[in-house]
Design an enzyme around this catalytic site. Structure first.
Site, PDB file in Angstrom:
ATOM      1  N   CYS A   1       7.734 -49.511 -17.436  1.00 15.56           N
ATOM      2  CA  CYS A   1       7.581 -50.857 -16.863  1.00 15.56           C
ATOM      3  C   CYS A   1       6.157 -51.317 -16.638  1.00 15.56           C
ATOM      4  CB  CYS A   1       8.327 -50.932 -15.538  1.00 15.56           C
ATOM      5  SG  CYS A   1      10.091 -50.918 -15.774  1.00 15.56           S
TER       6      CYS A   1
ATOM      7  N   GLY B   1       2.453 -43.997 -15.753  1.00 13.94           N
ATOM      8  CA  GLY B   1       3.213 -44.125 -16.997  1.00 13.94           C
ATOM      9  C   GLY B   1       4.496 -44.864 -16.709  1.00 13.94           C
TER      10      GLY B   1
ATOM     11  N   GLY C   1      20.767 -50.372 -16.987  1.00 18.99           N
ATOM     12  CA  GLY C   1      22.187 -50.738 -17.021  1.00 18.99           C
ATOM     13  C   GLY C   1      23.101 -49.637 -16.491  1.00 18.99           C
TER      14      GLY C   1
ATOM     15  N   ALA D   1      23.255 -49.504 -22.103  1.00 24.59           N
ATOM     16  CA  ALA D   1      23.582 -48.367 -21.238  1.00 24.59           C
ATOM     17  C   ALA D   1      22.353 -47.496 -21.053  1.00 24.59           C
ATOM     18  CB  ALA D   1      24.730 -47.567 -21.844  1.00 24.59           C
TER      19      ALA D   1
ATOM     20  N   ARG E   1      24.807 -42.631 -27.292  1.00 22.97           N
ATOM     21  CA  ARG E   1      24.552 -42.872 -25.870  1.00 22.97           C
ATOM     22  C   ARG E   1      25.861 -43.007 -25.093  1.00 22.97           C
ATOM     23  NH1 ARG E   1      19.335 -46.217 -23.532  1.00 22.97           N
ATOM     24  NH2 ARG E   1      18.293 -44.258 -23.178  1.00 22.97           N
TER      25      ARG E   1
HETATM   26  C1  UDX Z   1       8.463 -48.927 -11.433  1.00 22.44           C
HETATM   27  C2  UDX Z   1       8.650 -49.697 -10.127  1.00 22.44           C
HETATM   28  O1  UDX Z   1       8.335 -48.841  -9.019  1.00 22.44           O
HETATM   29  C3  UDX Z   1      10.081 -50.212 -10.001  1.00 22.44           C
HETATM   30  O2  UDX Z   1      10.217 -51.016  -8.855  1.00 22.44           O
HETATM   31  C4  UDX Z   1      10.424 -51.025 -11.250  1.00 22.44           C
HETATM   32  O3  UDX Z   1      11.774 -51.457 -11.203  1.00 22.44           O
HETATM   33  C5  UDX Z   1      10.197 -50.221 -12.512  1.00 22.44           C
HETATM   34  O4  UDX Z   1       8.836 -49.737 -12.539  1.00 22.44           O
HETATM   35  P1  UDX Z   1       9.057 -46.466 -12.274  1.00 22.44           P
HETATM   36  O5  UDX Z   1       8.177 -46.793 -13.428  1.00 22.44           O
HETATM   37  O6  UDX Z   1      10.412 -45.904 -12.535  1.00 22.44           O
HETATM   38  O7  UDX Z   1       9.296 -47.776 -11.363  1.00 22.44           O
HETATM   39  O8  UDX Z   1       8.306 -45.416 -11.332  1.00 22.44           O
HETATM   40  P2  UDX Z   1       7.179 -45.508 -10.191  1.00 22.44           P
HETATM   41  O9  UDX Z   1       7.608 -44.642  -9.075  1.00 22.44           O
HETATM   42  O10 UDX Z   1       6.813 -46.886  -9.850  1.00 22.44           O
HETATM   43  O11 UDX Z   1       5.944 -44.780 -10.885  1.00 22.44           O
HETATM   44  C6  UDX Z   1       5.269 -45.327 -11.999  1.00 22.44           C
HETATM   45  C7  UDX Z   1       4.093 -44.469 -12.385  1.00 22.44           C
HETATM   46  O12 UDX Z   1       3.064 -44.542 -11.388  1.00 22.44           O
HETATM   47  C8  UDX Z   1       4.419 -42.980 -12.520  1.00 22.44           C
HETATM   48  O13 UDX Z   1       3.729 -42.447 -13.618  1.00 22.44           O
HETATM   49  C9  UDX Z   1       3.895 -42.380 -11.217  1.00 22.44           C
HETATM   50  O14 UDX Z   1       3.586 -41.027 -11.333  1.00 22.44           O
HETATM   51  C10 UDX Z   1       2.665 -43.233 -10.995  1.00 22.44           C
HETATM   52  N1  UDX Z   1       2.226 -43.283  -9.581  1.00 22.44           N
HETATM   53  C11 UDX Z   1       3.057 -43.812  -8.638  1.00 22.44           C
HETATM   54  C12 UDX Z   1       0.948 -42.830  -9.246  1.00 22.44           C
HETATM   55  O15 UDX Z   1       0.189 -42.368 -10.096  1.00 22.44           O
HETATM   56  N2  UDX Z   1       0.540 -42.915  -7.931  1.00 22.44           N
HETATM   57  C13 UDX Z   1       1.342 -43.446  -6.955  1.00 22.44           C
HETATM   58  O16 UDX Z   1       0.888 -43.495  -5.787  1.00 22.44           O
HETATM   59  C14 UDX Z   1       2.630 -43.897  -7.303  1.00 22.44           C
HETATM   60  P1  ADP Z   2      15.979 -49.810 -19.926  1.00 22.61           P
HETATM   61  O1  ADP Z   2      15.004 -48.777 -19.445  1.00 22.61           O
HETATM   62  O2  ADP Z   2      15.456 -51.224 -19.784  1.00 22.61           O
HETATM   63  O3  ADP Z   2      17.349 -49.650 -19.367  1.00 22.61           O
HETATM   64  P2  ADP Z   2      16.746 -48.485 -22.390  1.00 22.61           P
HETATM   65  O4  ADP Z   2      15.984 -48.424 -23.666  1.00 22.61           O
HETATM   66  O5  ADP Z   2      16.929 -47.237 -21.576  1.00 22.61           O
HETATM   67  O6  ADP Z   2      16.080 -49.653 -21.526  1.00 22.61           O
HETATM   68  O7  ADP Z   2      18.212 -49.055 -22.684  1.00 22.61           O
HETATM   69  C1  ADP Z   2      18.488 -50.218 -23.359  1.00 22.61           C
HETATM   70  C2  ADP Z   2      19.788 -50.024 -24.167  1.00 22.61           C
HETATM   71  O8  ADP Z   2      20.208 -51.300 -24.676  1.00 22.61           O
HETATM   72  C3  ADP Z   2      19.665 -49.116 -25.383  1.00 22.61           C
HETATM   73  O9  ADP Z   2      20.560 -48.020 -25.228  1.00 22.61           O
HETATM   74  C4  ADP Z   2      20.082 -50.006 -26.576  1.00 22.61           C
HETATM   75  O10 ADP Z   2      20.849 -49.310 -27.539  1.00 22.61           O
HETATM   76  C5  ADP Z   2      20.913 -51.057 -25.885  1.00 22.61           C
HETATM   77  N1  ADP Z   2      21.060 -52.327 -26.615  1.00 22.61           N
HETATM   78  C6  ADP Z   2      20.122 -53.039 -27.270  1.00 22.61           C
HETATM   79  N2  ADP Z   2      20.660 -54.180 -27.778  1.00 22.61           N
HETATM   80  C7  ADP Z   2      21.973 -54.190 -27.421  1.00 22.61           C
HETATM   81  C8  ADP Z   2      23.067 -55.086 -27.635  1.00 22.61           C
HETATM   82  N3  ADP Z   2      22.921 -56.226 -28.309  1.00 22.61           N
HETATM   83  N4  ADP Z   2      24.280 -54.739 -27.130  1.00 22.61           N
HETATM   84  C9  ADP Z   2      24.449 -53.599 -26.435  1.00 22.61           C
HETATM   85  N5  ADP Z   2      23.455 -52.722 -26.205  1.00 22.61           N
HETATM   86  C10 ADP Z   2      22.241 -53.000 -26.684  1.00 22.61           C
END
Ligand code: UDX
Ligand code: ADP
Length: 480
Positions: free
Chosen positions: A275, A272, A15, A11, A40
């Site tokens: 991902c 940051g 998710g 969650a 959570r």
């Molecule tokens: C990213 C991808 O965009 C998304 O498709 C994937 O599923 C998960 O990873 P996220 O990390 O949530 O998403 O945010 P994003 O908007 O991509 O920004 C990532 C980082 O890059 C942030 O720190 C943002 O401030 C920075 N950024 C983004 C820049 O510094 N410059 C830009 O032009 C765009």
């Molecule tokens: P993401 O950004 O990929 O969604 P998060 O860390 O925010 O990752 O969430 C992942 C969640 O998955 C956590 O809340 C964690 O407790 C949960 N989790 C990990 N292993 C299991 C499991 N086996 N069953 C259910 N939940 C789980």
């Protein structure tokens, strides 16, 4: 099989919002999001959701208790489900083989073993966490090795492309949905089942179906290429600061080329989030495992440039403050890794705060959405600080920007929150130590105005003129 029951393991940031939108768009499907964490789940069932995401509250309120449920009853939810999303965390390994690079798949493996133990009927298992290429095969191996008679599994890869802060819009209006599966009749049927869910709101032409490997690699490739654009523009920002060029003008000129496009060219303190770094490290690790060291080195450079950018900006802060911040008070404005989220994973603000603390500064922090407990958790993490006591003594978290900046020598803006643009900087300047410094790591402020007020201003990718007050100090025009 027509999917009537969905279970989502995990969650979190992926998710929770994804399944909330599926529940909204598919009222005839029961969607249960489960997690190991009791806290959570109780937050998901409360008025204050565990993650801040614009529009999420409304979606959850519309569906919760009707066809959307948050629960710790993992076993029952798996038993009931026709389709299971695996959305658990996949952090980078901090130990052993692949330390610092390979994703730690223990949660994904744990989820697969759990499903194998509990399932009594056929399941479509959909991997939604970002996982290395080939993870679907590992999940399948675990499920097959522990399969009960009469139970069969189909594994699909369905990477999530939502970005935090815009997750609900990204889910509702996805550029594309990607589904990878086995090229067998069973695999194709499972792909169709998942397509049917998304077709409730995504046009079929925007749903791509591929083999599993392509799907898994596409997710890593998309994130790597987005991050690469940021590192590219950030590398150019360094050239701009050493010349008279302005990186915003360069980005605009370059982005107007329709082959390049304007998005993701915003130079910054560095990227940051959970991902980009993780996925590129993962890609590099895969390259090395496949004996493709040159390809790995190419992508590694995207991360190295990001580290360089954070370091370069932070060094500039210290150099500007007469080469020492020891005993000074620095305000960090914004702690989240980007605006409109309370998420701090890999946030450049953590690096800035750590460096300032190591250099002997005290820091005041204000972020509109990050909880105080999260800030202390990040800064007292063993990889960040050896002394939690030092952190607690020298870090103060504030509830508004005005009190956070009071009495500070400098402001370091780390997150591009809209509210920072419209603050009363005359008022802030008046209550700061002089000379007052502003380091705009996001290029969102009106620098001319700040200079006029009297701030010394530094930003990314642009050399700014000396502040107005300095001009008055010097009678020699050559010094300007
Ligand atoms: C990213 C991808 O965009 C998304 O498709 C994937 O599923 C998960 O990873 P996220 O990390 O949530 O998403 O945010 P994003 O908007 O991509 O920004 C990532 C980082 O890059 C942030 O720190 C943002 O401030 C920075 N950024 C983004 C820049 O510094 N410059 C830009 O032009 C765009
Ligand atoms: P993401 O950004 O990929 O969604 P998060 O860390 O925010 O990752 O969430 C992942 C969640 O998955 C956590 O809340 C964690 O407790 C949960 N989790 C990990 N292993 C299991 C499991 N086996 N069953 C259910 N939940 C789980």
């Amino acid at each position: 099989m027509v999917v009537k029951n969905i279970c989502c393991l995990g969650a979190g940031y992926v998710g929770g919002p994804t399944c909330s939108v599926i529940a909204l768009k598919c009222p005839e499907i029961k969607v249960t999001v489960v997690d190991l964490s009791k806290e959570r789940i109780s937050q998901w069932n409360s008025d204050k959701l565990p993650i801040y995401e614009p529009g999420l509250d409304e979606v959850v309120k519309a569906c919760r208790g009707k066809n959307l449920f948050f629960s710790n009853d993992i076993n029952n939810s798996i038993l009931e489900a026709d389709l299971i999303f695996i959305s658990v965390n996949t952090p980078t390994k901090t130990f052993g083989n692949g330390k610092g690079r390979a994703p730690d798949l223990k949660y994904v493996e744990g989820a697969a073993r759990l499903i194998a133990n509990i399932a009594r009927s056929n399941k479509i298992v959909v991997e939604k966490s970002t996982v290395p290429v080939n993870a679907a095969e590992s999940i399948m191996k675990i499920l097959k090795a522990n399969q009960r008679s009469g139970v069969s599994y189909q594994i699909l890869s369905n990477p999530e492309f939502l970005a935090e802060g815009t997750a609900i819009n990204d889910l509702l209006n996805a550029d594309r949905v990607l589904i990878g599966g086995e090229e067998t009749p069973g695999g194709e049927a499972a792909i169709e089942e998942l397509c049917a869910i998304y077709e409730h709101w995504i046009p079929r032409k925007n749903i791509l179906t591929t083999n599993t490997w392509s799907s898994e690699l596409s997710k890593l490739a998309a994130n790597a290429m987005l991050a690469q654009r940021i590192s590219s523009i950030n590398s150019l920002s360094a050239i701009c600061e050493s010349t008279g060029a302005d990186v915003a003008e360069v980005a605009r000129a370059v982005g107007l080329d329709s082959r390049i496009g304007p998005k993701f060219l915003q130079a910054s303190i560095g990227f940051g989030g959970s991902c980009f770094q993780k996925d590129i490290l993962n890609l590099v690790y895969i390259c090395e495992s496949l004996n493709l060291p040159e390809v790995g080195a190419y992508w590694q450079q995207v991360i190295d440039m990001n580290e360089y950018q954070k370091k370069r900006f932070t060094s500039k802060v210290i150099e500007s403050l007469f080469n020492t911040v020891s005993g000074k008070k620095i305000c960090i404005m914004g702690f989240a890794f980007k605006k409109n989220t309370g998420d701090t994973r890999e946030s450049p603000a953590i690096y800035v705060a750590k460096t300032m603390l190591d250099e002997g500064a005290s820091i005041n922090i204000y972020d509109p959405k990050v909880e105080e407990t999260q800030i202390y958790e990040d800064l007292t993490h063993p990889l960040i600080s050896e002394s939690p006591e030092h952190v607690r003594k020298h870090v103060t978290v504030f509830k508004d920007a005005y009190s956070a900046t009071n009495g500070c020598h400098a402001i370091v803006l780390c997150t591009e929150w809209d509210e920072f643009i419209t603050l009363d900087y005359e008022k802030i300047y008046d209550q700061m130590m002089k000379p007052a410094y502003m380091f705009d790591g996001r290029k969102i402020l009106d620098h001319e105005n700040l200079l006029r007020i009297g701030f010394n201003v530094e930003t990314i990718g642009k050399r700014l003129g000396r502040p107005f007050v300095r001009r008055r100090w010097s009678s020699n025009p050559a010094v300007l």
